[in-house]
Design an enzyme around this catalytic site. Structure first.
Site, PDB file in Angstrom:
ATOM      1  N   GLY A 116      -0.455   4.367   0.221  1.00  0.00           N
ATOM      2  CA  GLY A 116      -1.283   5.469   0.713  1.00  0.00           C
ATOM      3  C   GLY A 116      -0.506   6.243   1.769  1.00  0.00           C
ATOM      4  O   GLY A 116       0.728   6.196   1.832  1.00  0.00           O
ATOM      5  N   PHE A 117      -1.226   6.961   2.624  1.00  0.00           N
ATOM      6  CA  PHE A 117      -0.554   7.771   3.639  1.00  0.00           C
ATOM      7  C   PHE A 117       0.312   6.913   4.562  1.00  0.00           C
ATOM      8  O   PHE A 117       1.435   7.273   4.887  1.00  0.00           O
ATOM      9  CB  PHE A 117      -1.586   8.523   4.485  1.00  0.00           C
ATOM     10  CG  PHE A 117      -2.187   9.687   3.766  1.00  0.00           C
ATOM     11  CD1 PHE A 117      -1.453  10.829   3.538  1.00  0.00           C
ATOM     12  CD2 PHE A 117      -3.495   9.646   3.315  1.00  0.00           C
ATOM     13  CE1 PHE A 117      -2.001  11.920   2.871  1.00  0.00           C
ATOM     14  CE2 PHE A 117      -4.059  10.726   2.659  1.00  0.00           C
ATOM     15  CZ  PHE A 117      -3.312  11.866   2.437  1.00  0.00           C
ATOM     16  N   GLU A 122     -18.549  18.134   2.574  1.00  0.00           N
ATOM     17  CA  GLU A 122     -17.783  18.796   1.514  1.00  0.00           C
ATOM     18  C   GLU A 122     -18.454  18.606   0.151  1.00  0.00           C
ATOM     19  O   GLU A 122     -18.563  19.556  -0.629  1.00  0.00           O
ATOM     20  CB  GLU A 122     -16.346  18.249   1.495  1.00  0.00           C
ATOM     21  CG  GLU A 122     -15.529  18.774   2.668  1.00  0.00           C
ATOM     22  CD  GLU A 122     -14.240  17.992   2.940  1.00  0.00           C
ATOM     23  OE1 GLU A 122     -13.470  18.436   3.796  1.00  0.00           O
ATOM     24  OE2 GLU A 122     -14.009  16.935   2.311  1.00  0.00           O
ATOM     25  N   GLY A 151       0.825  -1.211   0.000  1.00  0.00           N
ATOM     26  CA  GLY A 151       0.000   0.000   0.000  1.00  0.00           C
ATOM     27  C   GLY A 151       0.856   1.257   0.000  1.00  0.00           C
ATOM     28  O   GLY A 151       1.720   1.427   0.859  1.00  0.00           O
ATOM     29  N   GLN A 175      -3.688  11.613   9.460  1.00  0.00           N
ATOM     30  CA  GLN A 175      -2.649  11.778  10.481  1.00  0.00           C
ATOM     31  C   GLN A 175      -2.397  10.482  11.242  1.00  0.00           C
ATOM     32  O   GLN A 175      -1.249  10.150  11.552  1.00  0.00           O
ATOM     33  CB  GLN A 175      -3.041  12.892  11.464  1.00  0.00           C
ATOM     34  CG  GLN A 175      -2.684  14.277  10.981  1.00  0.00           C
ATOM     35  CD  GLN A 175      -1.185  14.409  10.689  1.00  0.00           C
ATOM     36  OE1 GLN A 175      -0.340  13.852  11.389  1.00  0.00           O
ATOM     37  NE2 GLN A 175      -0.862  15.116   9.638  1.00  0.00           N
TER      38      GLN A 175
HETATM   39  C1  LIG Z   1     -13.000  11.010   0.146  1.00  0.00           C
HETATM   40  C2  LIG Z   1     -12.113  10.970   1.357  1.00  0.00           C
HETATM   41  C3  LIG Z   1     -11.850  12.131   2.044  1.00  0.00           C
HETATM   42  C4  LIG Z   1     -11.029  12.114   3.167  1.00  0.00           C
HETATM   43  N1  LIG Z   1     -10.778  13.294   3.823  1.00  0.00           N
HETATM   44  C5  LIG Z   1      -9.922  13.294   4.860  1.00  0.00           C
HETATM   45  C6  LIG Z   1      -9.547  14.507   5.505  1.00  0.00           C
HETATM   46  O1  LIG Z   1     -10.029  15.577   5.132  1.00  0.00           O
HETATM   47  N2  LIG Z   1      -8.645  14.448   6.525  1.00  0.00           N
HETATM   48  C7  LIG Z   1      -8.116  13.265   6.943  1.00  0.00           C
HETATM   49  O2  LIG Z   1      -7.284  13.260   7.838  1.00  0.00           O
HETATM   50  N3  LIG Z   1      -8.455  12.106   6.379  1.00  0.00           N
HETATM   51  C8  LIG Z   1      -9.337  12.089   5.347  1.00  0.00           C
HETATM   52  N4  LIG Z   1      -9.672  10.901   4.747  1.00  0.00           N
HETATM   53  C9  LIG Z   1      -9.160   9.643   5.309  1.00  0.00           C
HETATM   54  C10 LIG Z   1      -7.751   9.380   4.866  1.00  0.00           C
HETATM   55  O3  LIG Z   1      -7.601   9.623   3.495  1.00  0.00           O
HETATM   56  C11 LIG Z   1      -7.409   7.948   5.236  1.00  0.00           C
HETATM   57  O4  LIG Z   1      -7.490   7.819   6.626  1.00  0.00           O
HETATM   58  C12 LIG Z   1      -6.022   7.560   4.753  1.00  0.00           C
HETATM   59  O5  LIG Z   1      -5.951   7.622   3.359  1.00  0.00           O
HETATM   60  C13 LIG Z   1      -5.662   6.163   5.225  1.00  0.00           C
HETATM   61  O6  LIG Z   1      -4.380   5.867   4.751  1.00  0.00           O
HETATM   62  P1  LIG Z   1      -3.969   4.368   4.433  1.00  0.00           P
HETATM   63  O7  LIG Z   1      -2.559   4.434   3.986  1.00  0.00           O
HETATM   64  O8  LIG Z   1      -4.342   3.499   5.571  1.00  0.00           O
HETATM   65  O9  LIG Z   1      -4.907   3.928   3.249  1.00  0.00           O
HETATM   66  P2  LIG Z   1      -5.018   4.558   1.770  1.00  0.00           P
HETATM   67  O10 LIG Z   1      -4.537   5.970   1.752  1.00  0.00           O
HETATM   68  O11 LIG Z   1      -6.408   4.286   1.346  1.00  0.00           O
HETATM   69  O12 LIG Z   1      -3.999   3.700   0.939  1.00  0.00           O
HETATM   70  C14 LIG Z   1      -4.165   2.344   0.689  1.00  0.00           C
HETATM   71  C15 LIG Z   1      -3.300   1.971  -0.501  1.00  0.00           C
HETATM   72  O13 LIG Z   1      -3.281   0.575  -0.602  1.00  0.00           O
HETATM   73  C16 LIG Z   1      -3.449   0.200  -1.953  1.00  0.00           C
HETATM   74  N5  LIG Z   1      -4.058  -1.126  -1.954  1.00  0.00           N
HETATM   75  C17 LIG Z   1      -5.246  -1.488  -1.451  1.00  0.00           C
HETATM   76  N6  LIG Z   1      -5.433  -2.802  -1.574  1.00  0.00           N
HETATM   77  C18 LIG Z   1      -4.336  -3.293  -2.192  1.00  0.00           C
HETATM   78  C19 LIG Z   1      -3.931  -4.588  -2.601  1.00  0.00           C
HETATM   79  N7  LIG Z   1      -4.693  -5.669  -2.380  1.00  0.00           N
HETATM   80  N8  LIG Z   1      -2.728  -4.718  -3.232  1.00  0.00           N
HETATM   81  C20 LIG Z   1      -1.947  -3.629  -3.465  1.00  0.00           C
HETATM   82  N9  LIG Z   1      -2.274  -2.390  -3.077  1.00  0.00           N
HETATM   83  C21 LIG Z   1      -3.451  -2.216  -2.448  1.00  0.00           C
HETATM   84  C22 LIG Z   1      -4.343   1.277  -2.535  1.00  0.00           C
HETATM   85  O14 LIG Z   1      -4.179   1.370  -3.944  1.00  0.00           O
HETATM   86  C23 LIG Z   1      -3.840   2.523  -1.803  1.00  0.00           C
HETATM   87  O15 LIG Z   1      -2.809   3.170  -2.517  1.00  0.00           O
HETATM   88  C24 LIG Z   1     -10.489  10.896   3.618  1.00  0.00           C
HETATM   89  C25 LIG Z   1     -10.764   9.715   2.929  1.00  0.00           C
HETATM   90  C26 LIG Z   1     -11.567   9.754   1.801  1.00  0.00           C
HETATM   91  C27 LIG Z   1     -11.844   8.479   1.052  1.00  0.00           C
END
Ligand SMILES: Cc1cc2nc3c(=O)[nH]c(=O)nc-3n(C[C@H](O)[C@H](O)[C@H](O)COP(=O)(O)OP(=O)(O)OC[C@H]3O[C@@H](n4cnc5c(N)ncnc54)[C@H](O)[C@@H]3O)c2cc1C
Length: 414
Positions: free
Chosen positions: A11-12, A168, A9, A313
Protein backbone atom coordinates in the site's frame (compact mmCIF):
# COMPACT_ATOMS: atom_id res chain seq x y z
CA UNK A 1 25.47 -10.89 1.68
CA UNK A 2 23.46 -7.68 1.99
CA UNK A 3 20.95 -7.52 4.87
CA UNK A 4 17.48 -8.80 3.98
CA UNK A 5 14.55 -6.39 4.48
CA UNK A 6 11.03 -7.80 4.26
CA UNK A 7 8.24 -5.32 3.62
CA UNK A 8 4.73 -6.70 4.21
CA UNK A 9 2.12 -4.73 2.28
CA UNK A 10 2.33 -2.83 -1.00
CA UNK A 11 0.00 0.00 0.00
CA UNK A 12 1.09 3.61 0.43
CA UNK A 13 3.39 2.85 3.38
CA UNK A 14 4.99 -0.37 2.08
CA UNK A 15 5.56 1.01 -1.39
CA UNK A 16 7.27 4.17 -0.13
CA UNK A 17 9.38 2.07 2.22
CA UNK A 18 10.53 -0.13 -0.67
CA UNK A 19 11.20 2.89 -2.87
CA UNK A 20 13.28 4.57 -0.15
CA UNK A 21 15.54 1.50 -0.21
CA UNK A 22 16.28 1.86 -3.96
CA UNK A 23 19.95 1.46 -4.74
CA UNK A 24 20.81 0.75 -1.08
CA UNK A 25 23.01 -2.19 -0.03
CA UNK A 26 20.00 -4.30 1.05
CA UNK A 27 17.92 -7.12 -0.47
CA UNK A 28 14.25 -6.21 -0.29
CA UNK A 29 11.35 -8.65 -0.46
CA UNK A 30 7.90 -7.10 -0.70
CA UNK A 31 4.96 -9.37 0.10
CA UNK A 32 1.35 -8.51 -0.65
CA UNK A 33 -1.79 -10.63 -0.82
CA UNK A 34 -2.86 -8.60 -3.87
CA UNK A 35 -0.75 -8.21 -6.99
CA UNK A 36 -1.68 -4.54 -7.23
CA UNK A 37 -1.38 -1.28 -5.36
CA UNK A 38 -4.71 0.53 -5.03
CA UNK A 39 -5.08 4.27 -4.87
CA UNK A 40 -7.74 4.11 -2.15
CA UNK A 41 -8.77 7.79 -2.18
CA UNK A 42 -10.41 7.15 -5.56
CA UNK A 43 -12.05 3.82 -4.73
CA UNK A 44 -15.40 5.55 -4.29
CA UNK A 45 -15.21 6.61 -7.94
CA UNK A 46 -15.01 2.95 -8.97
CA UNK A 47 -17.88 2.19 -6.56
CA UNK A 48 -19.99 4.87 -8.24
CA UNK A 49 -19.24 3.95 -11.86
CA UNK A 50 -17.03 6.95 -12.68
CA UNK A 51 -13.71 5.10 -13.05
CA UNK A 52 -12.57 1.57 -13.91
CA UNK A 53 -10.51 -0.53 -11.49
CA UNK A 54 -7.49 -0.34 -13.82
CA UNK A 55 -7.54 3.47 -13.65
CA UNK A 56 -6.71 3.54 -9.95
CA UNK A 57 -4.57 0.44 -9.48
CA UNK A 58 -1.23 -0.79 -10.83
CA UNK A 59 0.64 -4.09 -10.48
CA UNK A 60 3.15 -3.77 -7.66
CA UNK A 61 5.90 -5.57 -9.60
CA UNK A 62 5.38 -3.11 -12.48
CA UNK A 63 5.71 -0.12 -10.14
CA UNK A 64 8.97 -1.51 -8.74
CA UNK A 65 10.27 -2.98 -12.02
CA UNK A 66 13.30 -0.68 -12.23
CA UNK A 67 14.37 -1.27 -8.64
CA UNK A 68 16.80 -4.15 -8.97
CA UNK A 69 17.25 -4.85 -5.27
CA UNK A 70 13.52 -5.61 -4.80
CA UNK A 71 11.67 -8.86 -5.40
CA UNK A 72 7.90 -8.95 -5.16
CA UNK A 73 5.89 -12.00 -4.06
CA UNK A 74 2.15 -12.44 -4.16
CA UNK A 75 1.74 -13.85 -0.66
CA UNK A 76 -0.71 -13.74 2.22
CA UNK A 77 1.26 -13.32 5.44
CA UNK A 78 -0.36 -15.19 8.31
CA UNK A 79 2.18 -14.89 11.14
CA UNK A 80 5.30 -13.09 12.26
CA UNK A 81 7.74 -14.63 14.73
CA UNK A 82 9.79 -11.72 16.01
CA UNK A 83 12.07 -13.88 18.20
CA UNK A 84 13.02 -16.19 15.30
CA UNK A 85 12.86 -13.26 12.80
CA UNK A 86 10.60 -15.26 10.51
CA UNK A 87 7.54 -14.42 8.46
CA UNK A 88 5.03 -17.13 7.53
CA UNK A 89 3.20 -16.76 4.23
CA UNK A 90 1.04 -19.31 2.46
CA UNK A 91 2.67 -22.11 4.48
CA UNK A 92 6.26 -21.07 3.64
CA UNK A 93 8.64 -19.09 5.86
CA UNK A 94 11.08 -16.31 5.10
CA UNK A 95 13.72 -14.94 7.45
CA UNK A 96 14.62 -11.29 7.74
CA UNK A 97 17.23 -8.97 9.20
CA UNK A 98 14.78 -6.05 9.19
CA UNK A 99 11.02 -6.11 8.90
CA UNK A 100 8.57 -3.37 7.89
CA UNK A 101 4.94 -4.27 8.58
CA UNK A 102 2.54 -2.16 6.52
CA UNK A 103 -0.63 -4.22 6.22
CA UNK A 104 -3.04 -1.34 6.84
CA UNK A 105 -6.54 -1.46 8.27
CA UNK A 106 -10.04 -2.49 7.26
CA UNK A 107 -13.51 -1.21 8.08
CA UNK A 108 -15.06 -2.30 11.36
CA UNK A 109 -18.70 -2.72 12.37
CA UNK A 110 -18.45 -1.78 16.05
CA UNK A 111 -19.00 -5.37 17.12
CA UNK A 112 -21.84 -5.98 14.63
CA UNK A 113 -20.01 -8.12 12.10
CA UNK A 114 -23.38 -9.48 10.94
CA UNK A 115 -24.01 -6.04 9.31
CA UNK A 116 -21.18 -6.60 6.83
CA UNK A 117 -23.32 -8.55 4.34
CA UNK A 118 -26.03 -5.89 4.19
CA UNK A 119 -23.74 -2.88 4.42
CA UNK A 120 -20.50 -3.52 2.51
CA UNK A 121 -17.49 -1.32 3.25
CA UNK A 122 -14.92 0.08 0.86
CA UNK A 123 -11.30 -1.01 1.03
CA UNK A 124 -10.44 -3.10 -2.02
CA UNK A 125 -11.29 -3.09 -5.72
CA UNK A 126 -13.62 -6.03 -5.09
CA UNK A 127 -15.45 -3.97 -2.45
CA UNK A 128 -15.82 -1.10 -4.91
CA UNK A 129 -17.22 -3.37 -7.62
CA UNK A 130 -19.66 -4.88 -5.13
CA UNK A 131 -20.88 -1.40 -4.14
CA UNK A 132 -21.26 -0.43 -7.80
CA UNK A 133 -23.25 -3.60 -8.44
CA UNK A 134 -25.62 -2.94 -5.54
CA UNK A 135 -26.21 0.72 -6.38
CA UNK A 136 -26.97 0.00 -10.04
CA UNK A 137 -29.04 -3.13 -9.24
CA UNK A 138 -31.29 -1.12 -6.92
CA UNK A 139 -32.40 1.10 -9.83
CA UNK A 140 -32.96 -1.97 -12.03
CA UNK A 141 -35.06 -3.64 -9.32
CA UNK A 142 -37.10 -0.46 -8.84
CA UNK A 143 -37.83 -0.30 -12.57
CA UNK A 144 -39.47 -3.75 -12.40
CA UNK A 145 -41.30 -3.17 -9.10
CA UNK A 146 -45.00 -2.35 -9.30
CA UNK A 147 -45.66 -1.57 -5.63
CA UNK A 148 -44.86 2.15 -5.11
CA UNK A 149 -43.95 1.68 -1.44
CA UNK A 150 -41.44 -1.04 -2.28
CA UNK A 151 -40.23 1.03 -5.21
CA UNK A 152 -39.37 3.87 -2.82
CA UNK A 153 -37.52 1.42 -0.55
CA UNK A 154 -35.50 0.23 -3.54
CA UNK A 155 -34.65 3.84 -4.38
CA UNK A 156 -33.45 4.65 -0.86
CA UNK A 157 -29.70 4.64 -0.24
CA UNK A 158 -28.22 4.95 3.25
CA UNK A 159 -24.55 5.78 3.69
CA UNK A 160 -23.24 5.20 7.20
CA UNK A 161 -20.31 7.41 8.24
CA UNK A 162 -19.81 11.11 7.51
CA UNK A 163 -16.03 11.13 7.07
CA UNK A 164 -14.48 11.89 3.66
CA UNK A 165 -15.44 8.49 2.18
CA UNK A 166 -19.07 8.68 3.34
CA UNK A 167 -19.43 12.26 2.11
CA UNK A 168 -17.87 11.38 -1.25
CA UNK A 169 -20.09 8.33 -1.64
CA UNK A 170 -23.25 10.24 -0.72
CA UNK A 171 -22.42 13.04 -3.17
CA UNK A 172 -21.67 10.58 -5.97
CA UNK A 173 -24.81 8.46 -5.42
CA UNK A 174 -26.87 11.66 -5.44
CA UNK A 175 -25.29 12.67 -8.75
CA UNK A 176 -26.01 9.27 -10.26
CA UNK A 177 -29.65 9.52 -9.21
CA UNK A 178 -30.23 13.19 -10.05
CA UNK A 179 -28.18 13.49 -13.25
CA UNK A 180 -26.61 10.36 -14.70
CA UNK A 181 -29.68 8.12 -14.74
CA UNK A 182 -32.25 10.83 -15.42
CA UNK A 183 -34.40 9.79 -18.39
CA UNK A 184 -32.88 6.29 -18.62
CA UNK A 185 -35.82 4.47 -17.01
CA UNK A 186 -39.49 4.21 -17.98
CA UNK A 187 -41.22 3.22 -14.71
CA UNK A 188 -39.22 5.10 -12.07
CA UNK A 189 -37.69 8.54 -11.77
CA UNK A 190 -34.17 7.95 -10.45
CA UNK A 191 -34.00 11.62 -9.45
CA UNK A 192 -36.70 10.95 -6.84
CA UNK A 193 -34.27 8.65 -4.96
CA UNK A 194 -33.72 9.24 -1.29
CA UNK A 195 -30.09 9.44 -0.15
CA UNK A 196 -29.46 9.55 3.58
CA UNK A 197 -26.04 10.13 5.15
CA UNK A 198 -25.89 9.04 8.79
CA UNK A 199 -23.09 10.27 11.07
CA UNK A 200 -22.74 9.50 14.78
CA UNK A 201 -20.83 12.67 15.70
CA UNK A 202 -22.29 16.21 15.53
CA UNK A 203 -20.63 17.02 12.18
CA UNK A 204 -19.74 15.54 8.83
CA UNK A 205 -16.01 15.82 7.98
CA UNK A 206 -15.30 16.30 11.68
CA UNK A 207 -11.53 16.67 11.15
CA UNK A 208 -12.04 19.81 9.02
CA UNK A 209 -12.42 23.35 10.39
CA UNK A 210 -15.96 24.51 11.24
CA UNK A 211 -16.33 26.73 8.15
CA UNK A 212 -15.47 23.88 5.76
CA UNK A 213 -17.67 21.38 7.62
CA UNK A 214 -20.60 23.74 7.20
CA UNK A 215 -19.79 24.24 3.50
CA UNK A 216 -19.70 20.46 2.97
CA UNK A 217 -23.01 20.09 4.79
CA UNK A 218 -24.62 22.72 2.54
CA UNK A 219 -23.20 21.11 -0.62
CA UNK A 220 -24.68 17.77 0.38
CA UNK A 221 -28.05 19.36 1.01
CA UNK A 222 -27.93 21.07 -2.38
CA UNK A 223 -27.49 17.61 -3.91
CA UNK A 224 -30.60 16.51 -2.05
CA UNK A 225 -28.74 14.33 0.48
CA UNK A 226 -30.50 14.08 3.85
CA UNK A 227 -27.73 14.53 6.41
CA UNK A 228 -28.38 13.04 9.86
CA UNK A 229 -25.67 14.01 12.33
CA UNK A 230 -25.46 12.90 16.01
CA UNK A 231 -27.33 9.84 14.80
CA UNK A 232 -26.14 6.37 15.67
CA UNK A 233 -27.08 3.28 13.69
CA UNK A 234 -28.46 0.62 16.03
CA UNK A 235 -29.79 -1.98 13.58
CA UNK A 236 -29.27 -3.08 10.00
CA UNK A 237 -31.44 -5.79 8.48
CA UNK A 238 -32.90 -6.92 5.16
CA UNK A 239 -35.52 -4.17 5.23
CA UNK A 240 -33.28 -1.21 6.08
CA UNK A 241 -31.63 0.67 8.92
CA UNK A 242 -32.58 1.94 12.35
CA UNK A 243 -30.70 5.16 13.08
CA UNK A 244 -31.30 7.50 16.02
CA UNK A 245 -34.50 5.58 16.76
CA UNK A 246 -35.82 6.23 13.23
CA UNK A 247 -36.58 3.41 10.84
CA UNK A 248 -35.26 4.03 7.31
CA UNK A 249 -36.46 1.45 4.83
CA UNK A 250 -33.67 1.05 2.29
CA UNK A 251 -32.41 -1.51 -0.18
CA UNK A 252 -28.85 -0.21 -0.40
CA UNK A 253 -26.71 0.47 2.65
CA UNK A 254 -23.09 1.48 2.22
CA UNK A 255 -20.68 1.40 5.14
CA UNK A 256 -18.05 4.13 5.55
CA UNK A 257 -17.46 4.08 9.30
CA UNK A 258 -15.11 2.40 11.75
CA UNK A 259 -11.56 1.16 11.36
CA UNK A 260 -9.89 -2.02 12.57
CA UNK A 261 -6.19 -2.60 12.03
CA UNK A 262 -4.91 -5.64 10.17
CA UNK A 263 -5.10 -8.75 12.43
CA UNK A 264 -1.44 -9.47 11.68
CA UNK A 265 -0.64 -6.92 14.42
CA UNK A 266 -1.60 -9.52 17.03
CA UNK A 267 1.30 -11.79 16.13
CA UNK A 268 3.82 -9.08 17.02
CA UNK A 269 3.15 -9.63 20.74
CA UNK A 270 3.11 -5.91 21.62
CA UNK A 271 0.36 -3.64 23.04
CA UNK A 272 -2.41 -2.63 20.61
CA UNK A 273 -4.84 0.27 20.89
CA UNK A 274 -8.65 -0.08 20.73
CA UNK A 275 -8.61 -0.24 16.93
CA UNK A 276 -5.94 -2.96 17.05
CA UNK A 277 -3.14 -0.64 15.95
CA UNK A 278 0.42 -1.15 17.14
CA UNK A 279 2.02 1.24 19.61
CA UNK A 280 5.51 2.08 18.32
CA UNK A 281 8.65 3.78 19.59
CA UNK A 282 9.56 7.28 18.30
CA UNK A 283 11.67 5.72 15.50
CA UNK A 284 8.63 3.61 14.39
CA UNK A 285 10.09 0.30 15.59
CA UNK A 286 8.31 -1.84 18.20
CA UNK A 287 9.55 -1.98 21.80
CA UNK A 288 12.37 -4.48 22.29
CA UNK A 289 12.78 -5.02 18.54
CA UNK A 290 14.80 -2.29 16.83
CA UNK A 291 14.69 -4.39 13.63
CA UNK A 292 10.85 -4.49 13.38
CA UNK A 293 9.01 -1.40 12.14
CA UNK A 294 5.26 -0.85 11.90
CA UNK A 295 4.01 1.89 9.58
CA UNK A 296 0.87 3.28 7.95
CA UNK A 297 -2.69 2.59 9.09
CA UNK A 298 -1.45 -0.29 11.23
CA UNK A 299 0.69 2.02 13.33
CA UNK A 300 -0.57 4.05 16.32
CA UNK A 301 1.85 6.97 16.44
CA UNK A 302 1.17 9.78 18.89
CA UNK A 303 2.50 13.21 17.95
CA UNK A 304 1.98 16.30 20.14
CA UNK A 305 -0.38 14.29 22.32
CA UNK A 306 -2.67 13.20 19.46
CA UNK A 307 -2.68 9.98 17.42
CA UNK A 308 -1.86 10.56 13.75
CA UNK A 309 -4.81 10.00 11.40
CA UNK A 310 -5.05 7.02 9.05
CA UNK A 311 -4.35 8.92 5.84
CA UNK A 312 -2.11 8.36 2.86
CA UNK A 313 0.41 11.11 3.68
CA UNK A 314 1.06 9.68 7.15
CA UNK A 315 1.52 6.21 5.65
CA UNK A 316 3.91 7.42 2.95
CA UNK A 317 6.05 9.48 5.32
CA UNK A 318 6.20 6.68 7.91
CA UNK A 319 7.13 4.08 5.29
CA UNK A 320 9.99 6.19 3.93
CA UNK A 321 11.17 7.07 7.44
CA UNK A 322 11.32 3.44 8.60
CA UNK A 323 13.36 2.55 5.51
CA UNK A 324 15.78 5.41 6.15
CA UNK A 325 16.21 4.31 9.74
CA UNK A 326 17.16 0.83 8.50
CA UNK A 327 19.81 2.39 6.29
CA UNK A 328 21.05 4.43 9.28
CA UNK A 329 21.37 1.24 11.34
CA UNK A 330 23.33 -0.44 8.53
CA UNK A 331 25.71 2.52 8.45
CA UNK A 332 26.08 2.23 12.25
CA UNK A 333 24.19 5.49 12.90
CA UNK A 334 21.43 5.94 15.52
CA UNK A 335 17.75 5.98 14.55
CA UNK A 336 16.02 9.32 13.99
CA UNK A 337 12.62 9.86 15.61
CA UNK A 338 9.69 10.22 13.21
CA UNK A 339 7.85 13.52 12.83
CA UNK A 340 4.85 13.88 10.54
CA UNK A 341 4.59 16.95 8.34
CA UNK A 342 0.92 17.69 7.66
CA UNK A 343 0.35 19.09 4.16
CA UNK A 344 -3.38 19.45 4.81
CA UNK A 345 -6.76 17.85 4.13
CA UNK A 346 -8.99 17.72 1.08
CA UNK A 347 -12.37 16.11 0.39
CA UNK A 348 -14.86 16.33 -2.44
CA UNK A 349 -18.66 16.42 -2.25
CA UNK A 350 -19.52 15.71 -5.86
CA UNK A 351 -19.26 17.53 -9.14
CA UNK A 352 -17.57 20.91 -8.81
CA UNK A 353 -17.60 20.93 -5.01
CA UNK A 354 -14.83 20.23 -2.51
CA UNK A 355 -13.23 21.50 0.68
CA UNK A 356 -9.51 22.22 1.02
CA UNK A 357 -7.68 22.85 4.29
CA UNK A 358 -4.01 23.29 3.36
CA UNK A 359 -1.80 25.55 5.49
CA UNK A 360 -3.59 28.86 5.75
CA UNK A 361 -5.74 28.13 2.72
CA UNK A 362 -9.29 27.14 3.66
CA UNK A 363 -11.55 27.14 0.65
CA UNK A 364 -14.65 25.37 -0.56
CA UNK A 365 -16.52 25.21 -3.86
CA UNK A 366 -15.31 24.99 -7.42
CA UNK A 367 -11.72 26.20 -6.94
CA UNK A 368 -11.32 23.72 -4.11
CA UNK A 369 -12.65 21.00 -6.39
CA UNK A 370 -10.10 21.87 -9.12
CA UNK A 371 -7.35 21.69 -6.49
CA UNK A 372 -8.68 18.32 -5.30
CA UNK A 373 -8.80 17.08 -8.89
CA UNK A 374 -5.23 18.00 -9.81
CA UNK A 375 -3.86 16.79 -6.48
CA UNK A 376 -5.37 13.35 -7.08
CA UNK A 377 -4.10 13.24 -10.65
CA UNK A 378 -0.64 14.14 -9.36
CA UNK A 379 -0.74 11.42 -6.68
CA UNK A 380 -1.92 8.66 -8.99
CA UNK A 381 0.71 6.14 -9.99
CA UNK A 382 1.41 5.74 -13.71
CA UNK A 383 1.18 8.16 -16.62
CA UNK A 384 -1.54 6.09 -18.33
CA UNK A 385 -3.72 6.23 -15.23
CA UNK A 386 -3.32 10.00 -14.98
CA UNK A 387 -4.36 10.53 -18.58
CA UNK A 388 -7.22 7.99 -18.34
CA UNK A 389 -8.62 9.52 -15.16
CA UNK A 390 -8.31 13.09 -16.40
CA UNK A 391 -10.09 12.33 -19.66
CA UNK A 392 -12.79 10.29 -17.86
CA UNK A 393 -13.43 13.17 -15.45
CA UNK A 394 -13.50 15.74 -18.25
CA UNK A 395 -16.00 13.59 -20.16
CA UNK A 396 -18.29 13.09 -17.17
CA UNK A 397 -18.02 16.76 -16.20
CA UNK A 398 -19.24 17.83 -19.62
CA UNK A 399 -21.86 15.11 -20.15
CA UNK A 400 -22.95 14.26 -16.54
CA UNK A 401 -22.37 10.63 -17.60
CA UNK A 402 -20.57 7.84 -15.76
CA UNK A 403 -19.34 5.48 -18.42
CA UNK A 404 -18.62 2.48 -16.24
CA UNK A 405 -22.25 1.69 -15.38
CA UNK A 406 -21.69 -2.05 -15.56
CA UNK A 407 -23.38 -4.57 -13.31
CA UNK A 408 -20.94 -7.44 -12.87
CA UNK A 409 -20.29 -10.09 -10.21
CA UNK A 410 -22.75 -12.42 -8.53
CA UNK A 411 -25.33 -12.40 -5.77
CA UNK A 412 -23.25 -14.41 -3.35
CA UNK A 413 -22.57 -11.43 -1.04
CA UNK A 414 -26.25 -10.47 -0.70
C1 LIG B 1 -12.21 4.33 0.65
C2 LIG B 1 -11.01 5.03 1.20
C3 LIG B 1 -10.80 6.36 0.90
C4 LIG B 1 -9.69 7.03 1.40
N1 LIG B 1 -9.50 8.35 1.07
C5 LIG B 1 -8.38 8.97 1.49
C6 LIG B 1 -8.09 10.31 1.08
O1 LIG B 1 -8.88 10.92 0.36
N2 LIG B 1 -6.93 10.88 1.51
C7 LIG B 1 -6.06 10.21 2.32
O2 LIG B 1 -5.01 10.74 2.65
N3 LIG B 1 -6.31 8.96 2.73
C8 LIG B 1 -7.44 8.33 2.34
N4 LIG B 1 -7.68 7.04 2.74
C9 LIG B 1 -6.77 6.41 3.70
C10 LIG B 1 -5.54 5.87 3.02
O3 LIG B 1 -5.88 5.19 1.85
C11 LIG B 1 -4.81 4.99 4.01
O4 LIG B 1 -4.43 5.77 5.11
C12 LIG B 1 -3.59 4.33 3.39
O5 LIG B 1 -3.97 3.50 2.33
C13 LIG B 1 -2.82 3.54 4.42
O6 LIG B 1 -1.71 2.97 3.78
P1 LIG B 1 -1.11 1.59 4.30
O7 LIG B 1 0.04 1.31 3.42
O8 LIG B 1 -0.92 1.65 5.77
O9 LIG B 1 -2.25 0.53 4.07
P2 LIG B 1 -2.95 0.09 2.69
O10 LIG B 1 -2.80 1.16 1.65
O11 LIG B 1 -4.31 -0.34 3.06
O12 LIG B 1 -2.08 -1.13 2.23
C14 LIG B 1 -2.02 -2.34 2.92
C15 LIG B 1 -1.51 -3.41 1.98
O13 LIG B 1 -1.23 -4.55 2.73
C16 LIG B 1 -1.72 -5.69 2.06
N5 LIG B 1 -2.00 -6.70 3.07
C17 LIG B 1 -2.88 -6.62 4.09
N6 LIG B 1 -2.81 -7.71 4.86
C18 LIG B 1 -1.88 -8.51 4.30
C19 LIG B 1 -1.36 -9.79 4.63
N7 LIG B 1 -1.77 -10.46 5.72
N8 LIG B 1 -0.41 -10.33 3.82
C20 LIG B 1 0.02 -9.66 2.71
N9 LIG B 1 -0.43 -8.45 2.37
C21 LIG B 1 -1.36 -7.87 3.15
C22 LIG B 1 -2.96 -5.19 1.33
O14 LIG B 1 -3.26 -6.02 0.21
C23 LIG B 1 -2.53 -3.78 0.92
O15 LIG B 1 -1.93 -3.77 -0.36
C24 LIG B 1 -8.79 6.35 2.25
C25 LIG B 1 -9.01 5.01 2.57
C26 LIG B 1 -10.11 4.36 2.04
C27 LIG B 1 -10.33 2.90 2.37
Amino acid sequence: MDPHVIVIGGGFAGLDAARALAGAPVRVTLLDRHNHHVFQPLLYQVATAALSPGDIASPIRWILRHQENVEVFLADVTAIDTSARMVTNDGATLSYDYLIVATGANHAYFGHDDWAKRAPGLKTLDDALEMRRRVLLAFEAAERETDPVEQQRLLTFVIVGGGPTGVELAGAVAEIARHTLRGNFRHVRPESSRIVLVEGSPHVLSTFPEKLRAAAHRSLQRLGVEVRTSTVVTAIDDDGVTAGGERIRAQTILWAAGVAASPLARSLGVPLDRAGRVAVEPALNIAGHPEVFVVGDLCAFVQDGKPLPGVAQVAKQEGAHAAKNILRAIRGEPYQPFRYFNFGNVATIGRGSAVVDVGRVRVSGWLAWLFWLFLHIFWLIGFRNRIAVLSEWAWSYITFQRRIRLITGSDEHV
